[in-house]
Design a protein around this motif. Structure first.
Motif, PDB file in Angstrom:
ATOM      1  N   THR A  71       0.823  -1.168   0.366  1.00 61.76           N
ATOM      2  CA  THR A  71       0.127  -0.269   0.290  1.00 61.76           C
ATOM      3  C   THR A  71       0.980   0.977   0.137  1.00 61.76           C
ATOM      4  O   THR A  71       0.579   2.253  -0.838  1.00 61.76           O
ATOM      5  CB  THR A  71      -0.938  -0.281   0.786  1.00 61.76           C
ATOM      6  OG1 THR A  71      -1.681  -1.598   1.469  1.00 61.76           O
ATOM      7  CG2 THR A  71      -1.923   1.407   1.173  1.00 61.76           C
ATOM      8  N   THR A  76      -4.158   1.750  -1.621  1.00 57.59           N
ATOM      9  CA  THR A  76      -5.278   1.093  -0.894  1.00 57.59           C
ATOM     10  C   THR A  76      -5.559  -0.054  -2.372  1.00 57.59           C
ATOM     11  O   THR A  76      -5.849  -1.009  -2.060  1.00 57.59           O
ATOM     12  CB  THR A  76      -5.589   1.638  -0.088  1.00 57.59           C
ATOM     13  OG1 THR A  76      -5.616   1.822   0.894  1.00 57.59           O
ATOM     14  CG2 THR A  76      -7.064   0.595   0.665  1.00 57.59           C
ATOM     15  N   ILE A  77      -6.733   0.853  -3.021  1.00 56.32           N
ATOM     16  CA  ILE A  77      -7.340   0.150  -4.324  1.00 56.32           C
ATOM     17  C   ILE A  77      -6.821  -0.857  -4.793  1.00 56.32           C
ATOM     18  O   ILE A  77      -7.606  -1.926  -5.209  1.00 56.32           O
ATOM     19  CB  ILE A  77      -8.321   1.903  -4.633  1.00 56.32           C
ATOM     20  CG1 ILE A  77      -9.163   2.085  -3.752  1.00 56.32           C
ATOM     21  CG2 ILE A  77      -9.076   0.728  -5.655  1.00 56.32           C
ATOM     22  CD1 ILE A  77      -9.841   1.862  -3.161  1.00 56.32           C
ATOM     23  N   ASP A  78      -5.345  -0.222  -5.378  1.00 57.04           N
ATOM     24  CA  ASP A  78      -4.411  -0.724  -6.248  1.00 57.04           C
ATOM     25  C   ASP A  78      -4.423  -1.944  -5.848  1.00 57.04           C
ATOM     26  O   ASP A  78      -3.833  -3.052  -6.247  1.00 57.04           O
ATOM     27  CB  ASP A  78      -3.972  -0.390  -6.832  1.00 57.04           C
ATOM     28  CG  ASP A  78      -4.093   0.410  -8.119  1.00 57.04           C
ATOM     29  OD1 ASP A  78      -5.276   0.185  -8.644  1.00 57.04           O
ATOM     30  OD2 ASP A  78      -2.935   1.953  -8.548  1.00 57.04           O
ATOM     31  N   ILE A  81      -6.855  -4.454  -4.787  1.00 51.42           N
ATOM     32  CA  ILE A  81      -7.406  -5.777  -6.348  1.00 51.42           C
ATOM     33  C   ILE A  81      -6.243  -6.565  -6.684  1.00 51.42           C
ATOM     34  O   ILE A  81      -6.531  -7.760  -6.829  1.00 51.42           O
ATOM     35  CB  ILE A  81      -7.587  -4.543  -7.569  1.00 51.42           C
ATOM     36  CG1 ILE A  81      -8.794  -3.508  -7.725  1.00 51.42           C
ATOM     37  CG2 ILE A  81      -7.530  -4.747  -9.138  1.00 51.42           C
ATOM     38  CD1 ILE A  81      -8.850  -2.504  -8.361  1.00 51.42           C
ATOM     39  N   ASN A 209     -12.749   6.753   6.344  1.00 51.66           N
ATOM     40  CA  ASN A 209     -12.741   6.162   4.839  1.00 51.66           C
ATOM     41  C   ASN A 209     -11.101   5.859   4.062  1.00 51.66           C
ATOM     42  O   ASN A 209     -10.723   5.873   2.995  1.00 51.66           O
ATOM     43  CB  ASN A 209     -13.429   5.978   3.584  1.00 51.66           C
ATOM     44  CG  ASN A 209     -15.336   5.421   4.446  1.00 51.66           C
ATOM     45  OD1 ASN A 209     -14.645   4.163   4.513  1.00 51.66           O
ATOM     46  ND2 ASN A 209     -15.731   5.905   3.226  1.00 51.66           N
ATOM     47  N   LEU A 212      -9.224   3.811   3.108  1.00 52.02           N
ATOM     48  CA  LEU A 212      -9.472   3.093   1.755  1.00 52.02           C
ATOM     49  C   LEU A 212      -9.446   3.849   0.982  1.00 52.02           C
ATOM     50  O   LEU A 212      -9.441   3.535  -0.282  1.00 52.02           O
ATOM     51  CB  LEU A 212     -10.982   2.647   1.385  1.00 52.02           C
ATOM     52  CG  LEU A 212     -11.872   1.594   1.464  1.00 52.02           C
ATOM     53  CD1 LEU A 212     -10.824   0.315   0.240  1.00 52.02           C
ATOM     54  CD2 LEU A 212     -12.412   1.928   0.397  1.00 52.02           C
ATOM     55  N   THR A 213      -9.204   5.062   1.028  1.00 51.66           N
ATOM     56  CA  THR A 213      -8.518   6.104  -0.411  1.00 51.66           C
ATOM     57  C   THR A 213      -7.153   6.136   0.503  1.00 51.66           C
ATOM     58  O   THR A 213      -6.848   6.740  -1.065  1.00 51.66           O
ATOM     59  CB  THR A 213      -9.729   7.261  -0.144  1.00 51.66           C
ATOM     60  OG1 THR A 213      -9.371   8.399   1.052  1.00 51.66           O
ATOM     61  CG2 THR A 213     -10.589   6.654  -0.275  1.00 51.66           C
ATOM     62  N   GLU A 215      -3.451   7.092  -0.552  1.00 53.68           N
ATOM     63  CA  GLU A 215      -2.616   7.424  -2.585  1.00 53.68           C
ATOM     64  C   GLU A 215      -0.917   7.414  -1.889  1.00 53.68           C
ATOM     65  O   GLU A 215      -1.056   8.786  -0.714  1.00 53.68           O
ATOM     66  CB  GLU A 215      -3.329   8.412  -2.935  1.00 53.68           C
ATOM     67  CG  GLU A 215      -4.095   7.316  -4.384  1.00 53.68           C
ATOM     68  CD  GLU A 215      -3.896   6.297  -4.909  1.00 53.68           C
ATOM     69  OE1 GLU A 215      -2.736   5.841  -5.212  1.00 53.68           O
ATOM     70  OE2 GLU A 215      -4.748   5.917  -5.132  1.00 53.68           O
ATOM     71  N   TRP A 227      -2.411  -2.169  -9.763  1.00 54.21           N
ATOM     72  CA  TRP A 227      -2.762  -3.381  -9.310  1.00 54.21           C
ATOM     73  C   TRP A 227      -1.655  -4.596  -9.490  1.00 54.21           C
ATOM     74  O   TRP A 227      -2.023  -5.606  -8.993  1.00 54.21           O
ATOM     75  CB  TRP A 227      -4.245  -3.804  -9.824  1.00 54.21           C
ATOM     76  CG  TRP A 227      -4.883  -3.156 -11.400  1.00 54.21           C
ATOM     77  CD1 TRP A 227      -4.759  -2.068 -11.733  1.00 54.21           C
ATOM     78  CD2 TRP A 227      -4.566  -4.295 -12.126  1.00 54.21           C
ATOM     79  NE1 TRP A 227      -4.763  -2.885 -12.997  1.00 54.21           N
ATOM     80  CE2 TRP A 227      -4.888  -3.956 -13.728  1.00 54.21           C
ATOM     81  CE3 TRP A 227      -3.851  -6.036 -12.023  1.00 54.21           C
ATOM     82  CZ2 TRP A 227      -4.407  -4.468 -14.245  1.00 54.21           C
ATOM     83  CZ3 TRP A 227      -4.027  -5.903 -13.434  1.00 54.21           C
ATOM     84  CH2 TRP A 227      -3.988  -5.428 -14.247  1.00 54.21           C
TER      85      TRP A 227
END
Length: 540
Positions: A71, A76-78, A81, A209, A212-213, A215, A227
């Protein structure tokens, strides 16, 4: 009439056959766990037993640390995934290998003989043993770090010593005699700690959140989507396939489908990879600790937040996974020295050796070089996995009839299998060179390139291979002389113990008396005589 011996089948010594397990073998198996032999059906474990032993991997804080570390590089998102895709890949691959391991009862070391020959399989055992030892170090270092955070007065070296002294003895007994039981008892405590840490953090700091977001600021240009970077990092941990193999060999054949789909399948990796990563990322970004985010943020945050209970959760989690890691490391180190140097010593001895090595390595700051280590060792492991899957596919479907499923008996496989050695060596070398000289881009692409290259080269080599690359054609196979090679026990003329006929051979250097797998592997006279017999038996 045999060209090599001048004996007919009814002139070789009669096999000493029994239908029950040898009491001496069973006594040793409690600790040795058939580490140098095929696991007989009578020693196989139930679904629950296999799952409890294997689920120790689920609680590894390593997955928490790696998720948090990735991370920091891609956000986080990548990361999530990439991990989700990894969970699907892990499940598909390990479903195949777990079923094959249960079918053959072979370990990674024994199966590797079918891929690389006797000499090549020794390197596979060494690679597996060294790699798992590294994970023992990483997991142990996490406990030592947590203990030091809770009790700063204790020097980190003493914390490391405490960890090794209590963890190593837990692996003195085998999968179905101890590991399943200790992991079953500790599983509820791990799950309580996993849920409790999240609830505790929300109660203390509230929920946002932001985790979770997240970067990273000034993230390096990796040249690929984030990802994909995350996915390739987890390819570096495909050693889990080797681990799954050595646990799955204890499963009952009738449970192979269930174990393949559930115990070693995608549901397990969703929990192990994805859920652990989510918890680790959330805690690292929620709990307030001094300094910037780092590889240890989640661990230090847990201890800071929960105090003694946080330390206890870390200890429980790492005890579950490292008992299995110590077991696998000692088994494969034992296999390597037995095969490479004819040095056959009890697994408990090698467990002590691994413990000493682990302690010395824990004195380094191991948690800071996780990703770099994964990059190098990952390409070699990935290549092995690709070759193993290719072999299973080709042999199981009979694509090339001259390729046998898995001949592992030392007197019936050659010293070197050119197909496997070439494919493994070439693909691994390319991957290592990419990591070493192509920077961040090379590290990202090395695992998938090595994987595709290994499968392609091995597939081509199989197409043009010769039967002699895989087997030594010799007469007088004990498997053909009994009603059921999986149920009939045959006495070995060297050690006097009885093992299933499936692993037995005949010793041409001793009047073709029966010889077991372990004795055959460590008898140079037998190996020389077997090769001469195969050469003489070869059609003119």
């Amino acid at each position: 009439m045999s060209i090599s011996s001048g004996l007919s089948a009814n002139e070789v010594p009669a096999l000493v056959v029994s239908s029950q397990d040898d009491p001496n073998v069973l006594e040793r198996a409690a600790a040795e766990d058939y580490s140098l032999h095929i696991v007989p059906l009578s020693w196989r474990s139930s679904r629950l037993s296999v799952s409890m032993a294997w689920f120790g991997l689920m609680s590894a804080m390593f997955w928490v640390v790696v998720g948090s570390t990735v991370t920091l590089a891609v956000g986080t998102i990548d990361t999530l995934i990439g991990i989700a895709l990894s969970a699907v890949s892990y499940g598909a691959i390990n479903s195949v290998v777990s079923r094959y391991a249960a079918k053959t009862g072979t370990s990674v070391s024994l199966f590797s003989r079918a891929l690389f020959g006797r000499a090549g399989s020794a390197f596979a055992a060494a690679l597996f043993g060294v790699t798992i030892t590294y994970y023992v170090v990483a997991e142990g270092a996490i406990v030592a770090s947590a203990l030091h955070a809770y009790l700063p007065a204790l020097p980190i070296a003493l914390c490391a010593l405490i960890v090794v002294v209590y963890q190593a003895p837990l692996a003195m007994r085998g999968v179905s005699t101890w590991l399943d039981k200790i992991n079953g008892v500790l599983l509820p405590l791990y799950l309580i700690g996993l849920v409790g840490s999240v609830v505790w953090a929300i109660v203390r700091y509230g929920y946002s959140n932001d985790w979770l977001t997240y970067e990273p600021e000034g993230a390096a240009d990796l040249g690929v989507p984030g990802w994909w970077f995350a996915y390739t990092v987890y390819m570096g941990v495909w050693v889990v396939t080797m681990m799954a193999w050595d646990f799955a060999r204890f499963g009952r054949p009738e449970d192979a489908k269930f174990n393949g789909r559930v115990t070693f399948g995608t549901p397990f990796y969703v929990m192990t990879l994805l859920v652990n990563a989510v918890v680790g990322i959330f805690l690292a970004h929620t709990i307030e600790i001094e300094g910037a985010l780092s590889e240890e943020s989640a661990i230090l945050g847990i201890v800071s937040l929960m105090g003694f209970w946080g330390l206890l959760w870390v200890v429980v989690s790492q005890t579950r996974v490292n008992s299995g890691n110590f077991y696998l490391a000692s088994t494969n180190v034992q296999n390597f020295f037995a095969r490479a140097f004819n040095l056959t010593l009890p697994r408990v001895f090698w467990l002590g050796v691994v413990a000493v090595v682990v302690y010395v390595m824990m004195l380094t700051n191991v948690l800071t070089w996780i990703l770099q280590a994964l990059s190098y060792q990952g390409v070699i492991i990935v290549s092995w996995v690709a070759i193993a899957l290719t072999h299973i596919l080709v042999a199981s479907r009979g694509i090339f009839p001259h390729v046998p499923p898995a001949e592992f008996r030392p007197g019936r496989v050659p010293s070197i299998n050119p197909a496997g050695v070439f494919a493994w060596g070439a693909s691994s070398l390319v991957g290592i060179m990419m990591v070493a000289f192509r920077g961040a881009s090379g590290a990202v692409w090395a695992p998938p390139v090595s994987c595709v290259l290994a499968a392609g080269l091995y597939g081509i080599a199989l197409r043009y291979s010769k039967p002699s690359w895989f087997t030594l054609d010799r007469p007088f196979d004990p498997r053909d002389e009994v009603a059921d090679p999986w149920e009939s026990r045959v006495q070995c003329h060297r050690c006097g113990d009885s093992y299933i006929a499936y692993e037995m051979d005949r010793d041409p250097s001793a009047g073709h008396q029966a010889i077991c797998l372990a004795c055959a592997s460590n008898a140079p006279s037998f190996l020389r005589a077997a090769e001469l017999e195969a050469a003489a038996h070869r059609p003119v």
